[in-house]
Design a protein around this motif. Structure first.
Motif, PDB file in Angstrom:
ATOM      1  N   ASP A   1      -1.157 -14.123   7.632  1.00  0.00           N
ATOM      2  CA  ASP A   1      -0.318 -13.738   6.500  1.00  0.00           C
ATOM      3  C   ASP A   1       0.920 -14.606   6.317  1.00  0.00           C
ATOM      4  OD1 ASP A   1       1.123 -12.897   8.690  1.00  0.00           O
ATOM      5  OD2 ASP A   1       1.004 -10.761   8.223  1.00  0.00           O
ATOM      6  N   GLY A   2       1.056 -15.654   7.116  1.00  0.00           N
ATOM      7  CA  GLY A   2       2.199 -16.556   6.974  1.00  0.00           C
ATOM      8  C   GLY A   2       1.857 -17.946   7.452  1.00  0.00           C
TER       9      GLY A   2
ATOM     10  N   SER B   1       9.967 -12.777  -2.456  1.00  0.00           N
ATOM     11  CA  SER B   1       9.435 -12.036  -1.306  1.00  0.00           C
ATOM     12  C   SER B   1       8.441 -12.869  -0.498  1.00  0.00           C
ATOM     13  CB  SER B   1       8.769 -10.742  -1.767  1.00  0.00           C
ATOM     14  OG  SER B   1       7.642 -11.023  -2.591  1.00  0.00           O
ATOM     15  N   ARG B   2       7.930 -13.946  -1.091  1.00  0.00           N
ATOM     16  CA  ARG B   2       6.967 -14.793  -0.394  1.00  0.00           C
ATOM     17  C   ARG B   2       7.630 -15.919   0.392  1.00  0.00           C
ATOM     18  NH1 ARG B   2       2.418 -15.730  -5.144  1.00  0.00           N
ATOM     19  NH2 ARG B   2       2.774 -13.756  -6.223  1.00  0.00           N
TER      20      ARG B   2
ATOM     21  N   LEU C   1       9.509 -16.456   3.375  1.00  0.00           N
ATOM     22  CA  LEU C   1       9.779 -15.646   4.569  1.00  0.00           C
ATOM     23  C   LEU C   1      10.950 -16.187   5.375  1.00  0.00           C
ATOM     24  CD1 LEU C   1       6.073 -15.061   5.675  1.00  0.00           C
ATOM     25  CD2 LEU C   1       7.478 -13.728   4.070  1.00  0.00           C
TER      26      LEU C   1
ATOM     27  N   SER D   1       4.605 -17.031   2.603  1.00  0.00           N
ATOM     28  CA  SER D   1       3.501 -16.085   2.636  1.00  0.00           C
ATOM     29  C   SER D   1       2.184 -16.826   2.439  1.00  0.00           C
ATOM     30  CB  SER D   1       3.699 -15.044   1.536  1.00  0.00           C
ATOM     31  OG  SER D   1       2.663 -14.107   1.531  1.00  0.00           O
TER      32      SER D   1
ATOM     33  N   ASP E   1      -1.409 -13.210  -0.356  1.00  0.00           N
ATOM     34  CA  ASP E   1      -0.254 -13.361  -1.251  1.00  0.00           C
ATOM     35  C   ASP E   1       0.376 -14.733  -1.047  1.00  0.00           C
ATOM     36  OD1 ASP E   1       1.393 -12.403  -3.254  1.00  0.00           O
ATOM     37  OD2 ASP E   1       2.834 -11.517  -1.870  1.00  0.00           O
ATOM     38  N   THR E   2      -0.433 -15.774  -1.171  1.00  0.00           N
ATOM     39  CA  THR E   2      -0.011 -17.130  -0.842  1.00  0.00           C
ATOM     40  C   THR E   2       1.032 -17.672  -1.813  1.00  0.00           C
ATOM     41  OG1 THR E   2      -2.104 -17.713   0.218  1.00  0.00           O
ATOM     42  CG2 THR E   2      -0.813 -19.527  -0.659  1.00  0.00           C
TER      43      THR E   2
END
Length: 212
Positions: A109-110, A147-148, A150, A164, A168-169
């Motif tokens: 996810d990251g 929000s993406r 990080l 992200s 949710d790239t």
């Protein structure tokens, strides 16, 4: 087939321009040339079962792509045989035995990228302090992506950006283009350096949660 492996590999030296499905074909052909036995699907047209992590944008160099497969050899033997037959730009750098398919595409996810640019601490602080951050995607649409983003920090000769990834790239090249547009920051190489699962480096998480 009693051994399940997660394998980490690089796409560099021109391989970054190979699209996701063609990358899959390169991996399959490399395994065929290596003569390592792997699991195939059942049915009328069996195909090699390789489960890859989520696609990276074409043109982005990566040091941390992943795939899962079932095989008859150990992690170390697979690495040696795979690398002996890799085409240019591909290289497996890590393999570990796991107890089940961890569903790499869903759980990673990251991703951490190095973006070569002359960014200042003030610019980094401004982006992190902002409540909104807008980018223009490949179709020209404006999207809010704060929000993406990080984490950001300055590194030697550039920016280390954790963005992200997966479901949710935020593509690193799109983010780099936004820096160019907003802050007149010309950028050079964009390299994907590490992947994360719930804030933990992917290899460490996989070994802890799914390792034999």
């Amino acid at each position: 087939m009693s051994i399940m492996l997660v394998v980490k590999y690089e796409k560099t030296g021109g391989a970054e321009f190979i699209p996701h499905l063609d990358t899959l074909r390169h991996l399959q052909k490399t395994i065929v040339r290596s003569r390592v036995a792997v699991e195939y699907s059942k049915g009328f047209n069996p195909h090699m079962l390789i489960f890859m992590s989520a696609p990276i944008g074409v043109g982005l160099t990566s040091e941390c792509e992943f795939f899962f497969l079932e095989t008859s050899v150990s992690a170390g033997e697979f690495l040696n045989k795979f690398n002996a037959f890799c085409p240019g730009g591909f290289k497996a750098t890590f393999a570990t035995e796991v107890t089940k398919n961890p569903n790499l595409q869903a759980i990673i996810d990251g991703a951490e990228y190095f973006i070569e640019c002359d960014i200042t601490d003030e610019t980094v602080k401004e982006i992190l302090a902002a409540k909104e951050y807008f980018v223009k995607d490949k179709r020209g649409e404006i999207k809010e992506v704060r929000s993406r983003i990080l984490n950001l920090k300055r590194g030697d000769n550039g920016l280390i950006a954790t963005l992200s990834f997966g479901n949710d790239t935020l593509r690193a090249d799109i983010f780099a283009e936004s820096l160019k547009e907003k802050y007149s920051l010309n950028y050079g190489d964009v390299v994907k350096k590490r992947c994360f699962i719930r804030g933990v480096v992917a290899e460490e998480y996989i070994k802890e949660k799914f390792g034999v």
